[in-house]
Scaffold this motif. Sequence first.
Motif: not given
Length: 164
Positions: A7-16
């Motif tokens: 969800a964070a990735f699809l919302g445009g956030s960087q995910v680590l």
Amino acid sequence: MGGVSMAAFLGGSQVLGVVPKALANGDIIGKTIEEELQVPTMSDRLNAMFSHVDAFIALPGGLATLEEIFHISSWAQLHIHHKPIGLLNVNGFYDKLLSFLDQAVEQEFLTSSARKIIISAVTAEQLIDQLQSFIPVIDPCMSRLDWSPKKSRKKLRLDLSLHL
């Protein structure tokens, strides 16, 4: 955590994803979205997360989640960091934990300033708002701690006298 990272990735956030090698190799956690940092141990995981984040959010979870909540909260209490720590209290999952912390304050095992380190909300939107407006409460006793590396290893003298 896979759903949250997606969800964070699809919302445009960087995910680590910070993953201990044993969990990554054991195909226990599934595939990491975007970037993955593999570390040797759970302690290394916490240290790596600490160096990459501006705030901590805990979702309902098990013993490892509780350990991480208290570990990072104790660092905040000791003024190692001043990053906000939030619990997403889905369906009242953390209600009894929060009551326990309140009881620890009432019984003077925890200061009220230490209790304010952990914030909670029932929705992600509310929690994000609280994290963004978080102002650390400085415990007067703990504020005297200095975690900077010292050049000399001068032996500290402790006053262990009992005053009645």
